[in-house]
Design a protein around this motif. Sequence first.
Motif, PDB file in Angstrom:
ATOM      1  N   PHE A 117       2.776  -6.127  16.421  1.00 37.06           N
ATOM      2  CA  PHE A 117       2.791  -6.524  17.833  1.00 37.06           C
ATOM      3  C   PHE A 117       1.421  -7.087  18.193  1.00 37.06           C
ATOM      4  N   ARG A 118       1.374  -7.818  19.281  1.00 36.23           N
ATOM      5  CA  ARG A 118       0.142  -8.326  19.867  1.00 36.23           C
ATOM      6  C   ARG A 118       0.277  -8.199  21.383  1.00 36.23           C
ATOM      7  N   PHE A 119      -0.716  -7.530  22.018  1.00 37.42           N
ATOM      8  CA  PHE A 119      -0.623  -7.242  23.442  1.00 37.42           C
ATOM      9  C   PHE A 119      -2.021  -7.270  24.054  1.00 37.42           C
ATOM     10  N   PHE A 120      -2.238  -8.177  25.044  1.00 41.56           N
ATOM     11  CA  PHE A 120      -3.526  -8.303  25.732  1.00 41.56           C
ATOM     12  C   PHE A 120      -4.676  -8.450  24.736  1.00 41.56           C
ATOM     13  N   GLY A 121      -4.467  -9.217  23.703  1.00 37.29           N
ATOM     14  CA  GLY A 121      -5.528  -9.455  22.734  1.00 37.29           C
ATOM     15  C   GLY A 121      -5.602  -8.435  21.618  1.00 37.29           C
ATOM     16  N   SER A 122      -5.007  -7.238  21.796  1.00 36.92           N
ATOM     17  CA  SER A 122      -4.974  -6.238  20.725  1.00 36.92           C
ATOM     18  C   SER A 122      -3.788  -6.536  19.805  1.00 36.92           C
ATOM     19  N   ALA A 123      -3.958  -6.276  18.516  1.00 36.24           N
ATOM     20  CA  ALA A 123      -2.905  -6.568  17.544  1.00 36.24           C
ATOM     21  C   ALA A 123      -2.882  -5.475  16.482  1.00 36.24           C
ATOM     22  N   MET A 124      -1.701  -5.284  15.904  1.00 33.52           N
ATOM     23  CA  MET A 124      -1.536  -4.326  14.807  1.00 33.52           C
ATOM     24  C   MET A 124      -0.745  -4.988  13.691  1.00 33.52           C
ATOM     25  N   TYR A 125      -1.263  -4.848  12.450  1.00 30.65           N
ATOM     26  CA  TYR A 125      -0.612  -5.372  11.251  1.00 30.65           C
ATOM     27  C   TYR A 125      -0.283  -4.209  10.314  1.00 30.65           C
ATOM     28  N   THR A 126       0.662  -4.455   9.435  1.00 31.09           N
ATOM     29  CA  THR A 126       0.988  -3.480   8.397  1.00 31.09           C
ATOM     30  C   THR A 126       1.317  -4.229   7.113  1.00 31.09           C
ATOM     31  N   ALA A 127       1.397  -3.489   6.020  1.00 29.64           N
ATOM     32  CA  ALA A 127       1.730  -4.068   4.717  1.00 29.64           C
ATOM     33  C   ALA A 127       2.694  -3.141   4.000  1.00 29.64           C
ATOM     34  N   ALA A 128       3.445  -3.705   3.059  1.00 25.29           N
ATOM     35  CA  ALA A 128       4.345  -2.885   2.252  1.00 25.29           C
ATOM     36  C   ALA A 128       3.537  -1.851   1.470  1.00 25.29           C
ATOM     37  N   PRO A 129       4.148  -0.715   1.083  1.00 28.48           N
ATOM     38  CA  PRO A 129       3.407   0.325   0.359  1.00 28.48           C
ATOM     39  C   PRO A 129       2.718  -0.216  -0.885  1.00 28.48           C
ATOM     40  N   LEU A 130       1.456   0.211  -1.066  1.00 29.60           N
ATOM     41  CA  LEU A 130       0.669  -0.169  -2.233  1.00 29.60           C
ATOM     42  C   LEU A 130       0.813   0.891  -3.324  1.00 29.60           C
ATOM     43  N   LEU A 131       0.650   0.490  -4.574  1.00 28.97           N
ATOM     44  CA  LEU A 131       0.873   1.389  -5.710  1.00 28.97           C
ATOM     45  C   LEU A 131      -0.364   1.467  -6.588  1.00 28.97           C
ATOM     46  N   ALA A 132      -0.695   2.706  -7.001  1.00 29.25           N
ATOM     47  CA  ALA A 132      -1.691   2.955  -8.046  1.00 29.25           C
ATOM     48  C   ALA A 132      -0.985   3.649  -9.202  1.00 29.25           C
ATOM     49  N   GLN A 133      -1.392   3.341 -10.439  1.00 31.64           N
ATOM     50  CA  GLN A 133      -0.622   3.784 -11.599  1.00 31.64           C
ATOM     51  C   GLN A 133      -1.506   4.513 -12.608  1.00 31.64           C
ATOM     52  N   PRO A 134      -0.910   5.501 -13.343  1.00 29.39           N
ATOM     53  CA  PRO A 134      -1.639   6.149 -14.449  1.00 29.39           C
ATOM     54  C   PRO A 134      -1.655   5.259 -15.678  1.00 29.39           C
ATOM     55  N   GLY A 135      -2.361   5.720 -16.723  1.00 30.57           N
ATOM     56  CA  GLY A 135      -2.430   4.936 -17.950  1.00 30.57           C
ATOM     57  C   GLY A 135      -1.086   4.840 -18.650  1.00 30.57           C
ATOM     58  N   VAL A 136      -0.349   5.948 -18.700  1.00 28.24           N
ATOM     59  CA  VAL A 136       0.984   5.963 -19.316  1.00 28.24           C
ATOM     60  C   VAL A 136       1.923   6.695 -18.368  1.00 28.24           C
ATOM     61  N   PRO A 137       3.238   6.394 -18.403  1.00 32.25           N
ATOM     62  CA  PRO A 137       4.194   7.115 -17.545  1.00 32.25           C
ATOM     63  C   PRO A 137       4.211   8.597 -17.884  1.00 32.25           C
ATOM     64  N   MET A 138       4.499   9.415 -16.879  1.00 34.20           N
ATOM     65  CA  MET A 138       4.586  10.851 -17.080  1.00 34.20           C
ATOM     66  C   MET A 138       5.781  11.193 -17.983  1.00 34.20           C
ATOM     67  N   SER A 139       5.695  12.334 -18.662  1.00 37.59           N
ATOM     68  CA  SER A 139       6.710  12.699 -19.647  1.00 37.59           C
ATOM     69  C   SER A 139       8.067  12.972 -19.014  1.00 37.59           C
ATOM     70  N   TYR A 140       8.098  13.359 -17.733  1.00 36.54           N
ATOM     71  CA  TYR A 140       9.362  13.694 -17.094  1.00 36.54           C
ATOM     72  C   TYR A 140      10.040  12.478 -16.462  1.00 36.54           C
ATOM     73  N   CYS A 141       9.461  11.292 -16.586  1.00 41.40           N
ATOM     74  CA  CYS A 141      10.079  10.091 -16.017  1.00 41.40           C
ATOM     75  C   CYS A 141      11.340   9.735 -16.817  1.00 41.40           C
ATOM     76  N   PRO A 142      12.380   9.228 -16.137  1.00 40.57           N
ATOM     77  CA  PRO A 142      13.609   8.855 -16.861  1.00 40.57           C
ATOM     78  C   PRO A 142      13.357   7.691 -17.803  1.00 40.57           C
TER      79      PRO A 142
END
Length: 329
Positions: A117-142
Amino acid sequence: MARPIVMFVLLPVSIILFLMGEVLRVNADTMVTGMVFCDQCKDGQRSFFDYPLYGAKVVIECGGGNGPEEDTTNWFGNYAVRFDGSVDLTGCTARVVEAPGQCGSGFGPAQELTLIFRFFGSAMYTAAPLLAQPGVPMSYCPKDENPSPPQPVLSPPSPPRLLPPPLMSPPPQVLPAPVRLPPVLPPPYPPIARLPPLFPTMQAAACPHEKWLMPQFQCYWKVVTPNTSVALAFGPIAAARYGPDMTLWDGLQGRGDAYHTLLREATTSLLNSYNSLRFFYSSLRVIGDMNAALLGSTHQALRTALRFRRANSGVLGSDRLACNFSPCN
């Protein structure tokens, strides 16, 4: 007579609206918010095994003259970057540049900002979720259950063979009648071991720490393993108290003082929350209460440990829960 009265009423309202617009224009700023998750299975998308990541550094980058701005995520994985004044962030992106612990080996792609939104000069932005990853997948991952079939290897064509001249066929032989044998039944299959569901069940359940220590119930560990460190499961505040090398299996055997009792019961509640969606506390609630108790007094740590112990025993107020474990094999 009515016209002067109307002008007398409308004039103050117009002045007030004008002054409100000027005040908001003076205090206008631009905000960017979003979340960072630890992509434990390295599949490049949000899944059940991912959790909000604390302590990740996020930068907002623009192609124009604005320099990069950054912020660090809180306990719930949220970040908030503020720009002074009304700034047009069209075309700007948010990306992770640094993450703590095992999720700092790789990062997902940058995400473009979207105006909310933008209202009286103030504005708010958002972004899709960001991801950080380990070196290898965890052992319990499918694992991928449908791998692509191997490509057939083509052999070079063989040269044509010259057939010998045909021979005279011998006279037909009379074969004896086939002997009928009784049918052979396959041996009975051994009973299949009952395995717990991979994901949390909707059945309300609570099990004490003694049950989680028994080897016949270790197949009920979900999201985390006995070798997962306390620092990774509960965050840096717990790492400062218990050290970086203590595991959840060690924490389940803690006793002797208020803080080791707190770790034992908090670990049990965390395992119960991963096992049953209808446990008394969610996993985020368990982690938050655990860190709040570590930052408080010894009395507060002991009180939180006793509250977790009652919940792990299946008793909280007037509610009663039973343990749903059965031997894994």
